[in-house]
Scaffold this motif. Structure first.
Motif, PDB file in Angstrom:
ATOM      1  N   LYS A 113       0.840  -1.209   0.000  1.00 50.86           N
ATOM      2  CA  LYS A 113       0.000   0.000   0.000  1.00 50.86           C
ATOM      3  C   LYS A 113       0.866   1.246   0.000  1.00 50.86           C
ATOM      4  O   LYS A 113       0.545   2.232  -0.690  1.00 50.86           O
ATOM      5  CB  LYS A 113      -0.915  -0.011   1.224  1.00 50.86           C
ATOM      6  N   ASN A 119      -4.258  -3.956  -5.385  1.00 49.93           N
ATOM      7  CA  ASN A 119      -5.438  -3.984  -6.239  1.00 49.93           C
ATOM      8  C   ASN A 119      -6.687  -3.847  -5.365  1.00 49.93           C
ATOM      9  O   ASN A 119      -6.589  -3.771  -4.136  1.00 49.93           O
ATOM     10  CB  ASN A 119      -5.477  -5.263  -7.090  1.00 49.93           C
ATOM     11  N   ASP A 120      -7.869  -3.845  -5.973  1.00 48.06           N
ATOM     12  CA  ASP A 120      -9.101  -3.592  -5.215  1.00 48.06           C
ATOM     13  C   ASP A 120      -9.347  -4.661  -4.155  1.00 48.06           C
ATOM     14  O   ASP A 120      -9.767  -4.351  -3.028  1.00 48.06           O
ATOM     15  CB  ASP A 120     -10.294  -3.529  -6.172  1.00 48.06           C
ATOM     16  N   GLU A 121      -9.110  -5.922  -4.488  1.00 51.14           N
ATOM     17  CA  GLU A 121      -9.324  -7.010  -3.537  1.00 51.14           C
ATOM     18  C   GLU A 121      -8.362  -6.919  -2.361  1.00 51.14           C
ATOM     19  O   GLU A 121      -8.746  -7.117  -1.201  1.00 51.14           O
ATOM     20  CB  GLU A 121      -9.154  -8.353  -4.249  1.00 51.14           C
ATOM     21  N   GLU A 123      -6.900  -4.177  -1.312  1.00 52.14           N
ATOM     22  CA  GLU A 123      -7.280  -2.982  -0.554  1.00 52.14           C
ATOM     23  C   GLU A 123      -8.396  -3.319   0.434  1.00 52.14           C
ATOM     24  O   GLU A 123      -8.362  -2.895   1.598  1.00 52.14           O
ATOM     25  CB  GLU A 123      -7.737  -1.877  -1.503  1.00 52.14           C
ATOM     26  N   LYS A 124      -9.375  -4.104  -0.020  1.00 49.02           N
ATOM     27  CA  LYS A 124     -10.468  -4.517   0.854  1.00 49.02           C
ATOM     28  C   LYS A 124      -9.939  -5.382   1.995  1.00 49.02           C
ATOM     29  O   LYS A 124     -10.332  -5.207   3.160  1.00 49.02           O
ATOM     30  CB  LYS A 124     -11.509  -5.285   0.050  1.00 49.02           C
TER      31      LYS A 124
END
Length: 348
Positions: A113, A119-121, A123-124
């Motif tokens: 980070k 990526n989006d996954e 980040e979640k």
């Protein structure tokens, strides 16, 4: 930009220093968690030509056992005799409640980070981990408020008996979200461990560095602030003006990756305020800021170690293993390579 012949010279230096680890043997069996390995006759010594070479135990984050005993064995296996101890091994040894989050996975996501690589996954996943850790932090705060220092004294004795000195302590206890009780606990634990200073990421908050400096004065320990690519030659000036117990935990590799010119100058200028300095080989922005095998980047590791030797600077040079570990190796073997590189620099 670094001259081509300079890079070639450093790669030749790296090749020769890596050869120094050939035939090296472990100081004892890896016995994760058992105290019997303390029955040894050879103690490590990584103070070379007056320069104390140490390491931060974060370097062993990929190793299978993160206990205080296993961490000590890793340290002994490298031949290093002085360390900046991360909080987890010490706190686990003292009975801290178990974390619901895999720290290794979290650190990996945090690093990605920081480099804007999630990526989006991912980040979640990172956000979910943060949420769990926020709840866990309250449990830990309550534990820290009542835990005895006896186990920290015992850990210090175990490490000291093995020939290892703890010069810095880095628990996650000094942030703006931590209670005053936790900050006091962290400073008392550092004293119990024999550390001269605690380390933390610079909070970029003048009120907080003032508060930490004043609390450190009461405990007679130093607070050494670490930085990443936000480091500049004036990065620590306000904190240093606020308290005689505020100090630097300079990271020379990140300083280079930030694009600062003449990295040796900050060491010369701030040496009396540096309590410990992290060493890694990173590249300049022109070379993509890579975190690379020692001797292949742009960080003047050889030059800064020789500067410390020639000027008799007494703060430790802390190996921090952050480059990708090659297939077939592990963190212990890579730290040994870094140590060999540093040793050759000091003996040249």
């Amino acid at each position: 930009m670094k001259p081509k012949n300079s890079i070639q010279q450093r790669r030749s230096f790296l090749k020769n220093s890596t050869a120094l680890i050939a035939g090296a043997t472990l100081l004892g069996p890896s016995v994760f968690g058992a105290p019997s390995f303390l029955n040894f006759t050879t103690q490590p010594n990584s103070k070379i030509k007056g320069v104390q070479l140490g390491l931060i135990t974060y370097s062993f984050r990929t190793m299978p056992d993160q206990s205080a005993e296993a961490t000590l064995q890793y340290i002994l296996d490298t031949g290093i005799n002085a360390v900046e101890l991360m909080g987890d091994p010490a706190e686990q040894y003292a009975g801290k409640p178990e974390s619901p989050v895999n720290r290794m996975a979290f650190y990996g996501l945090m690093r990605r980070k920081r480099n804007n690589e999630l990526n989006d996954e991912e980040e979640k996943e990172f956000i979910e981990m943060q949420s769990k850790l926020e709840a866990y932090s309250k449990t830990v705060a309550a534990w820290r408020a009542t835990v005895s220092m006896d186990k920290f004294v015992a850990l210090r004795k175990m490490y000291n008996d093995a020939g290892v000195n703890i010069y810095a302590f880095k628990p996650n206890a000094f942030g703006k979200d931590n209670t005053d009780e936790e900050i006091n606990w962290g400073m008392k634990a550092a004293k119990a461990l024999g550390a001269s200073h605690v380390t933390l990421e610079h909070p970029s908050d003048d009120a907080h560095t003032l508060k930490l400096g004043q609390m450190a004065e009461k405990h007679d320990v130093f607070v050494a602030y670490h930085g990443h690519e936000q480091q500049t030659p004036t990065f620590w000036d306000t904190a240093l003006e606020q308290s005689s117990h505020n100090a630097l935990n300079l990271d020379l590799g990140h300083f280079v990756a930030a694009g600062n010119e003449a990295p040796l100058e900050i060491v010369k200028e701030k040496h009396s305020h540096i309590k410990s300095m992290h060493l890694k080989d990173r590249q300049t922005p022109e070379h993509d800021k890579g975190n690379v095998l020692w001797g292949t980047g742009d960080t003047p590791i050889v030059e800064v170690l020789q500067l410390m030797r020639d000027n008799k600077y007494t703060f430790p040079a802390t190996i921090e293993l952050e480059y990708d570990i090659p297939e077939g190796s592990d963190a212990v073997q890579e730290v040994k390579k870094c140590l060999a590189y540093a040793k050759k620099a000091l003996e040249s």
